[in-house]
Design a protein around this motif. Structure first.
Motif, PDB file in Angstrom:
ATOM      1  N   ALA A  62      12.688  14.207  39.829  1.00 27.73           N
ATOM      2  CA  ALA A  62      12.892  15.490  40.507  1.00 27.73           C
ATOM      3  C   ALA A  62      14.074  16.237  39.902  1.00 27.73           C
ATOM      4  CB  ALA A  62      13.110  15.255  41.999  1.00 27.73           C
ATOM      5  N   ALA A  63      15.141  15.509  39.556  1.00 30.25           N
ATOM      6  CA  ALA A  63      16.300  16.159  38.946  1.00 30.25           C
ATOM      7  C   ALA A  63      15.957  16.700  37.559  1.00 30.25           C
ATOM      8  CB  ALA A  63      17.460  15.169  38.867  1.00 30.25           C
ATOM      9  N   ALA A  64      15.185  15.930  36.796  1.00 36.41           N
ATOM     10  CA  ALA A  64      14.785  16.397  35.464  1.00 36.41           C
ATOM     11  C   ALA A  64      13.887  17.624  35.567  1.00 36.41           C
ATOM     12  CB  ALA A  64      14.077  15.271  34.720  1.00 36.41           C
ATOM     13  N   ALA A  65      12.949  17.603  36.530  1.00 38.53           N
ATOM     14  CA  ALA A  65      12.076  18.757  36.727  1.00 38.53           C
ATOM     15  C   ALA A  65      12.881  19.982  37.159  1.00 38.53           C
ATOM     16  CB  ALA A  65      11.010  18.425  37.770  1.00 38.53           C
ATOM     17  N   THR A  66      13.888  19.770  37.994  1.00 37.53           N
ATOM     18  CA  THR A  66      14.753  20.869  38.413  1.00 37.53           C
ATOM     19  C   THR A  66      15.466  21.488  37.217  1.00 37.53           C
ATOM     20  OG1 THR A  66      15.082  19.926  40.610  1.00 37.53           O
ATOM     21  CG2 THR A  66      16.770  21.455  39.827  1.00 37.53           C
ATOM     22  N   ARG A  67      15.960  20.647  36.317  1.00 39.69           N
ATOM     23  CA  ARG A  67      16.638  21.175  35.126  1.00 39.69           C
ATOM     24  C   ARG A  67      15.698  22.043  34.297  1.00 39.69           C
ATOM     25  NH1 ARG A  67      20.814  20.649  31.617  1.00 39.69           N
ATOM     26  NH2 ARG A  67      21.909  19.160  32.932  1.00 39.69           N
ATOM     27  N   PRO A  76      13.486  17.662  54.668  1.00 38.13           N
ATOM     28  CA  PRO A  76      12.590  17.038  53.688  1.00 38.13           C
ATOM     29  C   PRO A  76      13.085  15.630  53.350  1.00 38.13           C
ATOM     30  CG  PRO A  76      13.249  19.231  52.978  1.00 38.13           C
ATOM     31  CD  PRO A  76      14.096  18.892  54.158  1.00 38.13           C
ATOM     32  N   ALA A  77      12.160  14.722  53.109  1.00 37.54           N
ATOM     33  CA  ALA A  77      12.502  13.326  52.823  1.00 37.54           C
ATOM     34  C   ALA A  77      12.957  13.190  51.365  1.00 37.54           C
ATOM     35  CB  ALA A  77      11.320  12.417  53.117  1.00 37.54           C
ATOM     36  N   ILE A  78      14.074  13.806  51.092  1.00 39.80           N
ATOM     37  CA  ILE A  78      14.710  13.750  49.772  1.00 39.80           C
ATOM     38  C   ILE A  78      16.064  13.099  50.009  1.00 39.80           C
ATOM     39  CG2 ILE A  78      15.535  15.065  47.788  1.00 39.80           C
ATOM     40  CD1 ILE A  78      13.592  17.321  48.671  1.00 39.80           C
ATOM     41  N   ASN A  79      16.249  11.902  49.500  1.00 40.70           N
ATOM     42  CA  ASN A  79      17.414  11.102  49.850  1.00 40.70           C
ATOM     43  C   ASN A  79      18.706  11.644  49.243  1.00 40.70           C
ATOM     44  OD1 ASN A  79      15.877   9.401  51.442  1.00 40.70           O
ATOM     45  ND2 ASN A  79      16.601   7.541  50.462  1.00 40.70           N
ATOM     46  N   PRO A  80      19.858  11.164  49.747  1.00 42.82           N
ATOM     47  CA  PRO A  80      21.134  11.749  49.319  1.00 42.82           C
ATOM     48  C   PRO A  80      21.415  11.686  47.821  1.00 42.82           C
ATOM     49  CG  PRO A  80      21.437  10.524  51.348  1.00 42.82           C
ATOM     50  CD  PRO A  80      20.030  10.252  50.903  1.00 42.82           C
ATOM     51  N   VAL A  81      21.122  10.560  47.162  1.00 37.93           N
ATOM     52  CA  VAL A  81      21.444  10.480  45.738  1.00 37.93           C
ATOM     53  C   VAL A  81      20.577  11.428  44.908  1.00 37.93           C
ATOM     54  CG1 VAL A  81      21.496   8.979  43.706  1.00 37.93           C
ATOM     55  CG2 VAL A  81      22.457   8.181  45.873  1.00 37.93           C
ATOM     56  N   ALA A  91      22.085  14.751  45.294  1.00 34.85           N
ATOM     57  CA  ALA A  91      23.315  14.885  44.516  1.00 34.85           C
ATOM     58  C   ALA A  91      23.010  15.106  43.037  1.00 34.85           C
ATOM     59  CB  ALA A  91      24.183  13.645  44.703  1.00 34.85           C
ATOM     60  N   MET A  92      21.984  14.423  42.516  1.00 33.66           N
ATOM     61  CA  MET A  92      21.622  14.613  41.110  1.00 33.66           C
ATOM     62  C   MET A  92      21.136  16.040  40.856  1.00 33.66           C
ATOM     63  SD  MET A  92      19.929  11.094  39.635  1.00 33.66           S
ATOM     64  CE  MET A  92      18.639  10.887  40.842  1.00 33.66           C
TER      65      MET A  92
END
Length: 349
Positions: free
Chosen positions: A17-22, A115-120, A123-124
């Motif tokens: 998800a973090a890579a897709a966001t970038r 949304p079920a998106i956990n804290p780490v 943070a990423m």
């Protein structure tokens, strides 16, 4: 592994998800679509991800990464993790798209309604937004919608329904890395199950070694789904956590082989890591002949009350070690022993 190539590690849904966001954010803020992106994981690793999906429209851009779980039999291996980004008004805001669940019960790291998106993973993604915003002199105000096509069906094969996460998967990961056949992920799920049960005010939960014992115990005590903790072989993972986060009553259920190992002091019940001591089992039964049995189930057919004796011995062992929680409260345990068909061989409380 000693006689073959090492098992290949993979990447969590949170890392994807973090890579897709970038990738999506680079496009939204005026760049070309990248073919690959790299992110920094919590422990400093810098994996590179291929961008497998691209879409855009007025004021938004969306990228997708295919999750590679390495050699782990992860339910989300091969799933497309998509991030759609658009301008926000105050920091980073998260939304659950198709196939991503919503938290409905307290006790999880994310509050109900979120949304079920956990804290780490959050943070990423926030680190990605902050870095690109600083590079491009943009305000780090972004709405991010994470989606996983087909995620709702995949979530039925996870703990999410019991944990009160509805509509899809959780976006998970504490390190960004999936380690093949890791016990840590299973034990973490057990812990979250205890957290949800406590937050819901349940005074009775159950940990069982398999599907048959779970079905028997749930029917025996009329327990709701979110009281059933998927203990599997990890009795220690459950019992140690309960000693710090107690529930007033706990039922432990399982087949006679695994409960025999528990009665003999094992807390990891996997066949590769603990074995039944048949000489000790013969002493418990008072029947020397069963020392030559091949399985505890075979021994139980030789001694009619062996299941009851095993249940009582397991209860004594558990209660002595875990019956007093660290906060001084008492945990009332009971044990149910079954055969392969689900018949109850012994109960102790």
């Amino acid at each position: 592994m000693s006689n073959s190539a090492p098992l290949r590690r993979g990447w969590t849904t949170g890392a994807c998800a973090a890579a897709a966001t970038r990738a999506a954010l680079l496009r939204l803020w005026g760049g070309d679509w990248p073919d690959q992106v790299s992110i920094v994981l919590p422990r400093g690793e810098r994996p590179v991800f291929d961008v497998a999906h691209r879409a855009e429209g007025p004021g938004w851009a969306e990228a997708g990464i295919v999750k590679d779980a390495g050699d782990d039999p992860d339910v989300t291996h091969g799933a497309l993790i998509k991030a759609r980004v658009c301008a926000g008004t105050g920091g980073v805001t998260y939304h659950a798209g198709e196939g991503v669940g919503t938290v409905t019960k307290p006790g999880l790291p994310i509050a109900p309604g979120e949304p079920a998106i956990n804290p780490v993973p959050r943070a990423m993604m926030e680190e990605v937004v902050a870095e690109i915003a600083a590079d491009l002199a943009r305000a780090p105000d972004v709405d991010i919608t994470i989606s996983v096509p087909g995620g709702a069906a995949l979530a039925e094969r996870t703990w999410n329904p019991r944990l009160g996460i509805t509509g899809g998967l959780s976006i998970l990961g504490t390190t960004g890395i999936v380690r093949p056949f890791s016990c840590a992920a299973w034990i973490a799920s057990i812990h979250r199950g205890v957290d949800v049960a406590r937050a819901a005010g349940l005074d009775h939960v159950a940990g069982c070694t398999g599907a048959t014992s779970e079905r028997v115990v749930q029917a025996l005590h009329a327990l709701p789904d979110h009281a059933m903790l998927d203990m599997g072989d990890f009795a220690g993972g459950l019992l140690k956590y309960l000693s710090k986060h107690p529930v007033p009553r706990v039922t432990i259920g399982g087949g006679i082989g695994k409960i025999t190992k528990l009665a003999q002091g094992a807390v990891d019940l996997h066949s590769a890591r603990s074995q039944v001591d048949f000489a000790a089992l013969a002493d418990l039964a008072g029947v020397p002949d069963i020392a030559g049995a091949n399985t505890a189930l075979e021994a139980s057919r030789m001694v009619s009350d062996l299941g009851q004796r095993v249940a009582e011995a397991a209860l004594a062992r558990i209660a002595a070690r875990y019956g007093m929680a660290r906060d001084g409260s008492r945990i009332g345990f009971d044990v149910v022993v079954i055969d392969r068909g689900g018949a109850i061989l012994g109960r102790a409380s």
